[in-house]
Scaffold this motif. Sequence first.
Motif, PDB file in Angstrom:
ATOM      1  N   ASP A 237       0.820  -1.219   0.000  1.00  0.00           N
ATOM      2  CA  ASP A 237       0.000   0.000   0.000  1.00  0.00           C
ATOM      3  C   ASP A 237       0.851   1.266   0.000  1.00  0.00           C
ATOM      4  N   LYS A 238       2.125   1.142  -0.333  1.00  0.00           N
ATOM      5  CA  LYS A 238       3.040   2.289  -0.327  1.00  0.00           C
ATOM      6  C   LYS A 238       2.906   3.106  -1.612  1.00  0.00           C
ATOM      7  N   ARG A 239       3.457   4.303  -1.554  1.00  0.00           N
ATOM      8  CA  ARG A 239       3.397   5.197  -2.703  1.00  0.00           C
ATOM      9  C   ARG A 239       4.665   5.088  -3.549  1.00  0.00           C
ATOM     10  N   VAL A 240       4.482   5.291  -4.861  1.00  0.00           N
ATOM     11  CA  VAL A 240       5.581   5.154  -5.816  1.00  0.00           C
ATOM     12  C   VAL A 240       5.727   6.443  -6.618  1.00  0.00           C
ATOM     13  N   LEU A 241       6.966   6.881  -6.763  1.00  0.00           N
ATOM     14  CA  LEU A 241       7.277   8.054  -7.568  1.00  0.00           C
ATOM     15  C   LEU A 241       7.954   7.598  -8.853  1.00  0.00           C
ATOM     16  N   LEU A 242       7.421   8.016  -9.982  1.00  0.00           N
ATOM     17  CA  LEU A 242       7.974   7.623 -11.280  1.00  0.00           C
ATOM     18  C   LEU A 242       8.535   8.830 -12.005  1.00  0.00           C
ATOM     19  N   ALA A 243       9.768   8.673 -12.483  1.00  0.00           N
ATOM     20  CA  ALA A 243      10.370   9.700 -13.332  1.00  0.00           C
ATOM     21  C   ALA A 243       9.875   9.483 -14.752  1.00  0.00           C
ATOM     22  N   TYR A 341       9.026   4.282  -2.772  1.00  0.00           N
ATOM     23  CA  TYR A 341       9.625   3.648  -3.934  1.00  0.00           C
ATOM     24  C   TYR A 341       9.860   4.646  -5.067  1.00  0.00           C
ATOM     25  N   LEU A 342      10.955   4.421  -5.777  1.00  0.00           N
ATOM     26  CA  LEU A 342      11.255   5.148  -7.003  1.00  0.00           C
ATOM     27  C   LEU A 342      11.190   4.147  -8.149  1.00  0.00           C
ATOM     28  N   ALA A 343      10.332   4.412  -9.140  1.00  0.00           N
ATOM     29  CA  ALA A 343      10.196   3.527 -10.301  1.00  0.00           C
ATOM     30  C   ALA A 343      11.084   4.024 -11.429  1.00  0.00           C
ATOM     31  N   GLN A 344      11.784   3.096 -12.079  1.00  0.00           N
ATOM     32  CA  GLN A 344      12.655   3.442 -13.197  1.00  0.00           C
ATOM     33  C   GLN A 344      12.415   2.506 -14.370  1.00  0.00           C
ATOM     34  N   GLY A 345      12.587   3.047 -15.572  1.00  0.00           N
ATOM     35  CA  GLY A 345      12.393   2.258 -16.779  1.00  0.00           C
ATOM     36  C   GLY A 345      13.669   1.581 -17.239  1.00  0.00           C
ATOM     37  N   THR A 346      14.450   1.072 -16.312  1.00  0.00           N
ATOM     38  CA  THR A 346      15.690   0.368 -16.644  1.00  0.00           C
ATOM     39  C   THR A 346      15.381  -0.872 -17.471  1.00  0.00           C
ATOM     40  N   LEU A 347      16.125  -1.062 -18.566  1.00  0.00           N
ATOM     41  CA  LEU A 347      15.946  -2.229 -19.427  1.00  0.00           C
ATOM     42  C   LEU A 347      17.127  -3.184 -19.282  1.00  0.00           C
ATOM     43  N   TYR A 348      16.953  -4.375 -19.817  1.00  0.00           N
ATOM     44  CA  TYR A 348      17.992  -5.401 -19.731  1.00  0.00           C
ATOM     45  C   TYR A 348      19.317  -4.940 -20.357  1.00  0.00           C
ATOM     46  N   PRO A 349      19.310  -4.316 -21.554  1.00  0.00           N
ATOM     47  CA  PRO A 349      20.574  -3.820 -22.104  1.00  0.00           C
ATOM     48  C   PRO A 349      21.237  -2.765 -21.225  1.00  0.00           C
ATOM     49  N   ASP A 350      20.433  -1.947 -20.509  1.00  0.00           N
ATOM     50  CA  ASP A 350      21.007  -0.965 -19.589  1.00  0.00           C
ATOM     51  C   ASP A 350      21.826  -1.662 -18.509  1.00  0.00           C
ATOM     52  N   VAL A 351      21.258  -2.737 -17.966  1.00  0.00           N
ATOM     53  CA  VAL A 351      21.927  -3.483 -16.903  1.00  0.00           C
ATOM     54  C   VAL A 351      23.224  -4.086 -17.420  1.00  0.00           C
ATOM     55  N   ILE A 352      23.157  -4.660 -18.626  1.00  0.00           N
ATOM     56  CA  ILE A 352      24.324  -5.335 -19.188  1.00  0.00           C
ATOM     57  C   ILE A 352      25.409  -4.334 -19.566  1.00  0.00           C
ATOM     58  N   GLU A 353      25.043  -3.261 -20.271  1.00  0.00           N
ATOM     59  CA  GLU A 353      26.050  -2.319 -20.746  1.00  0.00           C
ATOM     60  C   GLU A 353      26.681  -1.536 -19.611  1.00  0.00           C
ATOM     61  N   SER A 354      26.025  -1.467 -18.466  1.00  0.00           N
ATOM     62  CA  SER A 354      26.573  -0.745 -17.327  1.00  0.00           C
ATOM     63  C   SER A 354      27.343  -1.648 -16.386  1.00  0.00           C
ATOM     64  N   ALA A 355      27.518  -2.920 -16.771  1.00  0.00           N
ATOM     65  CA  ALA A 355      28.225  -3.857 -15.904  1.00  0.00           C
ATOM     66  C   ALA A 355      29.649  -3.379 -15.654  1.00  0.00           C
ATOM     67  N   ASP A 356      30.130  -3.583 -14.432  1.00  0.00           N
ATOM     68  CA  ASP A 356      31.495  -3.217 -14.099  1.00  0.00           C
ATOM     69  C   ASP A 356      32.477  -4.100 -14.853  1.00  0.00           C
ATOM     70  N   THR A 357      33.713  -3.643 -14.951  1.00  0.00           N
ATOM     71  CA  THR A 357      34.752  -4.425 -15.598  1.00  0.00           C
ATOM     72  C   THR A 357      34.815  -5.810 -14.977  1.00  0.00           C
ATOM     73  N   ASN A 358      34.793  -6.818 -15.797  1.00  0.00           N
ATOM     74  CA  ASN A 358      34.730  -8.201 -15.340  1.00  0.00           C
ATOM     75  C   ASN A 358      36.143  -8.765 -15.232  1.00  0.00           C
ATOM     76  N   VAL A 359      36.638  -8.892 -14.000  1.00  0.00           N
ATOM     77  CA  VAL A 359      37.981  -9.403 -13.773  1.00  0.00           C
ATOM     78  C   VAL A 359      37.890 -10.771 -13.124  1.00  0.00           C
ATOM     79  N   ASP A 360      38.497 -11.749 -13.760  1.00  0.00           N
ATOM     80  CA  ASP A 360      38.498 -13.093 -13.209  1.00  0.00           C
ATOM     81  C   ASP A 360      39.292 -13.090 -11.912  1.00  0.00           C
ATOM     82  N   PRO A 361      38.674 -13.508 -10.783  1.00  0.00           N
ATOM     83  CA  PRO A 361      39.357 -13.437  -9.490  1.00  0.00           C
ATOM     84  C   PRO A 361      40.567 -14.357  -9.402  1.00  0.00           C
ATOM     85  N   LYS A 362      40.615 -15.391 -10.224  1.00  0.00           N
ATOM     86  CA  LYS A 362      41.729 -16.342 -10.161  1.00  0.00           C
ATOM     87  C   LYS A 362      42.893 -15.910 -11.050  1.00  0.00           C
TER      88      LYS A 362
END
Length: 541
Positions: A237-243, A341-362
């Motif tokens: 029952d909470k309120r949501v703010l959408l940009a 809550y803050l609602a955002q229109g984040t898409l799957y490509p946004d998540v992928i393209e913003s991924a941090d540099t992937n460094v193999d820990p080993k």
Amino acid sequence: MTVQTSAPEQTRPTPIAEPVTSVNREMVVILDFGSQYSELIARRIRETEVYSEVISYRTSAQKLADLNLKGIILSGGPSSVYDEKAPHCDPEIWNLGVPVLGVCYGMQLMVQQLGGGVERAKLAEYGKASLTIDDPTDLLTNVEQGSTMWMSHGDSCTRLPEGFEVLAHTENTRCAAIAHHERQLYGVQFHPEVVHSIGGQALIRNFVYHICDCEPTWTTETFVEEAIREIRARVGDKRVLLALSGGVDSSTLAFLLHQAIGDQLTCMFIDQGFMRKYEPEKLVKLFDARFHISVEYVNARDRFLEKLKGVTDPEEKRKRIGAEFIQVFEEESARLGPFDYLAQGTLYPDVIESADTNVDPKTGERVAVKIKSHHNVGGLPKDLRFKLVEPLRKLFKDEVRKVGRSIGLPEEIVRRHPFPGPGLAIRILGEVTAEKLNILRDADFIVRDEIHKSGVYHDFWQAFAVLLPVRSVGVMGDQRTYAYPVVLRFVSSEDGMTADWSRVPYDLLETISNRIVNEVRGVNRVVYDITSKPPGTIEWE
């Protein structure tokens, strides 16, 4: 969509390791080894109405076993499997009992880990190759003999593991497709996911339906039902703010949220001064009067421009704009009443393209690098007091359009060209000033006006203008000018992950160019960008 490459596979960000979905749906996962085509594999699978996600190659077999997994695809990648620091998957994956398809590097890794041999090929293959099918059943059912397939590899399998057999070959590659039928392990040296591979989608359908035994449960209707259910469960029952920006992403999200929680939603349009000509006024009128969704208008142009004063680095622009958005949201939410809550229109490509540099820990090897951060996911402060609601983060852009149509979003918004969250601020290279914004806003309006008048607006994925931070000499009215150049950028694409520059008729380019240099004060030159993605990006910043 056209995917073009004449070189070995490009590196791109490896996404988050954990699946995005929170529903225990059956799925096919792509283990990503840094291929530029990994998301395209996921899209091709989703086109068969089967859910798919891209996750890190480091994901353990144990974690995979916890999913409702129907199949695994190993992506291509820029490495060679015999390199000391080459990325490898958990070898227990071969014992999970689910079908596995290796694509290019993924096939070579399968061969190597199961006891076969991979070596540098005498003749590398880049581009189109004719496929000779030796076994037209199973994986290659309904794939025509001699089909053109897209190759991009410098290594080849020289010795197959025990139990494997060759399904197809090309002139230069003896093992173009392989299989261990009993264990349901398959490999292809080509890229069936790209449009150049004739019969590639048939191959993918064979793997998804006949080998993995998937059901077509990933539909627009199913997504909407699940999204509404998840939104209600999360928000209560909470309120949501959408940009609200007026683009297809935030507009679809507004409609979806309104269906789910009604008046608990407050839409806010922050006018940061980086919108296109006349758009703020049209947006508020459209949603308020026509859709009866109330929109709070906030004029924050001066404070955003001040935040970008002296800033030239594009990543810094995005971060400052993102941070200022949150600051404005916090201030305005306090004025309007508390929001959880803050609602955002984040898409799957946004998540992928913003991924941090992937460094193999080993090994310390950098498998992929970040292309750019998106303001939705890259500019949020650590002390954000809102909880985030991002129902669209599972979707590609074309899937968002389908969802928008299904819930009643008008075509004028559904088919609107994508527009970046930071707006014109990242289409002005270098420092953003009021003068440059006015120049670009006028030039951009001419671009959109002419392609609408010519009836070709929907022929392009995006069509826009870019302002460069240099000046050149020109002549107008027998007088010397020293003014800015404007770059025209028209591209064709399906989801923005890859794109080809558009072959625009010369007469249309001429009309746009003539109008810009005659009507926009401060511009004396117009050029056209003929770079595809990759190697470029669609936006210049």
